[in-house]
Motif scaffolding. Structure first.
Motif, PDB file in Angstrom:
ATOM      1  N   THR A 221      -4.871  21.091  13.271  1.00  0.00           N
ATOM      2  CA  THR A 221      -4.179  20.186  12.359  1.00  0.00           C
ATOM      3  C   THR A 221      -4.496  18.727  12.672  1.00  0.00           C
TER       4      THR A 221
ATOM      5  N   VAL B 260      -3.332  18.795   5.683  1.00  0.00           N
ATOM      6  CA  VAL B 260      -2.876  18.737   7.069  1.00  0.00           C
ATOM      7  C   VAL B 260      -3.863  19.462   7.978  1.00  0.00           C
ATOM      8  N   TYR B 261      -4.585  20.425   7.400  1.00  0.00           N
ATOM      9  CA  TYR B 261      -5.394  21.339   8.205  1.00  0.00           C
ATOM     10  C   TYR B 261      -6.868  20.952   8.178  1.00  0.00           C
TER      11      TYR B 261
END
Length: 455
Positions: A398, A318-319
């Motif tokens: 993100t 996600v990051y």
């Protein structure tokens, strides 16, 4: 990139003639001329095998206005031109019958020019750019998929075929024979399989095939998905590459390993004097991937369902960061050096159009090389454990949280939209904005169960 299509005088190249010879030797009756629309759906036109020479020299006409995202009705005539390098005999043949073979095609318009809206042409254009910079691109994909049972009507369910887990063996892994048959079928079609195993979730599997140049890899992904579905069907199972078919368990990704090679065949990402065995070229390419991640996510994760996978807690990235030791970051650097030096982009999923997904990733990296992008320092802690304040301290942002945000990021990113070209960028965004709008107005079973009697 070289062009192995028909010679200017209308004759055949050596590769094309070799295909015709094989068609005769192997008693091939029909050819499936395959191509992919903008949304990644594989299409094909079936022709008698005796039309092969005409297909190579003149092309086979089809109505482009009937294909998602191609052309308007008033400009519908297009031609399929087979690529002889993609010839493969399909393993399914009934006793006493002739065989069928597959050829993946490029698309040309009525003037004989490559169609700018063809996904394969988009990737070719990006690879031409890499070639002009002195590089070829190698890609190693890891597509995951689920095998589900069917109901009494033959319709797909979300009941997993087994209850196995990561690397499990029989009896928990009931699909080992199915995977074997998929592998044998792929090998018959020219694939070099490196590994296969049961994945983390029940009914989930992964089969890895050897890295290749980016165009061949995109062709292979399209073929892989078709073979997996066909073999599953023969076992009365449904195979799906839907990213998140079941909530609360891991979804299916398509981790993508990338490396560049220079004109002398050396791995341009390799530097054995570096802590991570990576060169400055690799870091700049990685920096471009990180810089353009929000934009290419619309292409590498192109469905509403894709964003049910891209959430913390299920091993999906996600990051926007990189690391060598954890899988919470978008990019992971494996412990590999020399010819094997590479990094792995972990966000793509197997619902993506492989040609457009690879084009967007590669274009992002090439832009990073041209701009001297800096990927920053690796993050060796588990980012899933960071709070918002700590992520801000590390400068970690993100990926888009839904398809709408991703399309907005795509439309605002000149480097990625220019790589896709105005035709594909416009048609793709138009289709995805419509998909997201329809999703926002739909009412789910979850909502009915939660609110119908409560309010």
């Amino acid at each position: 990139m070289t062009d192995d299509h028909a010679t200017p005088d209308g004759g055949l190249t050596a590769k094309e003639q070799a295909v015709l010879d094989t068609i005769e030797e192997e008693d091939i009756d029909f050819l499936r001329l395959q191509f992919t629309d903008i949304l990644g759906v594989v299409k094909n036109v079936s022709v008698p095998a005796h039309q092969a020479e005409k297909a190579f020299t003149e092309g086979i006409y089809f109505d482009g206005s009937s294909i998602e995202g191609f052309v308007r009705i008033q400009e519908s005539d297009m031609r399929l031109i087979p690529d002889p390098d993609t010839f493969a005999i399909l393993p399914w043949r009934s006793e006493g019958e002739g065989g069928t073979a597959r050829l993946i095609c490029d698309i040309v318009d009525t003037d004989g020019e490559p169609f700018v809206g063809g996904p394969r042409q988009v990737l070719k254009s990006v690879l031409d750019r890499a070639d002009e910079m002195g590089y070829s691109v190698s890609i190693g994909p890891e597509p995951e998929f689920f095998l589900f049972e069917k109901d009494e009507n033959g319709d797909a369910t979300t009941i997993p075929h087994d209850n196995g887990g990561y690397f499990d063996l029989a009896p928990k892994d009931l699909a080992s024979d199915v995977r074997k048959e998929i592998i044998f079928t792929l090998e018959d079609m020219g694939f070099e399989i490196e590994a296969s195993h049961h994945e983390v979730a029940e009914g989930q599997h992964e089969i890895n095939f050897k890295y290749a140049d980016a165009l061949e890899t995109a062709d292979n992904i399209a073929t892989f998905r078709a073979v997996v579905r066909a073999v599953a069907e023969q076992h009365d199972l449904h195979a799906t590459f839907m990213p998140k078919p079941i909530g609360e368990i891991n979804g299916s990704g398509m981790h993508t390993h990338i490396s560049l090679f220079d004109e002398d065949g050396n791995n341009a990402f390799a530097n054995e004097d570096d802590e991570f065995n990576l060169s400055e070229t690799a870091y700049e390419f990685m920096g471009g991937i990180l810089d353009h991640a929000p934009a290419f996510t619309a292409v590498t994760n192109p469905t509403v369902n894709s964003y049910k996978r891209l959430v913390p807690g299920y091993e999906a990235p996600v990051y926007i960061a990189w690391s060598d030791v954890n899988r919470s970051a978008l990019i992971r650097v494996p412990d590999a050096a020399g010819v094997s030096a590479r990094f792995e982009v972990r966000s793509p999923d197997p619902s993506s159009n492989p040609y457009l997904a690879l084009a967007a990733l590669i274009a992002s990296g090439l832009d990073g090389m041209e701009t001297g992008a800096d990927p920053g320092d690796p993050v060796r802690e588990d980012i899933y454990e960071f709070d918002e304040e700590k992520r801000a301290e590390y400068g970690i942002t993100t990926l888009p949280s839904n398809l709408g945000e991703a399309v907005d990021a795509l439309e605002a990113d000149d480097a990625v939209t220019e790589a896709l070209g105005p035709h594909v960028s416009e048609k793709f965004a138009e289709a995805k904005n419509q998909e997201f709008a329809e999703y926002l107005t739909s009412v789910s079973t979850w909502e009915e169960e939660r609110y119908l009697e409560k309010f």
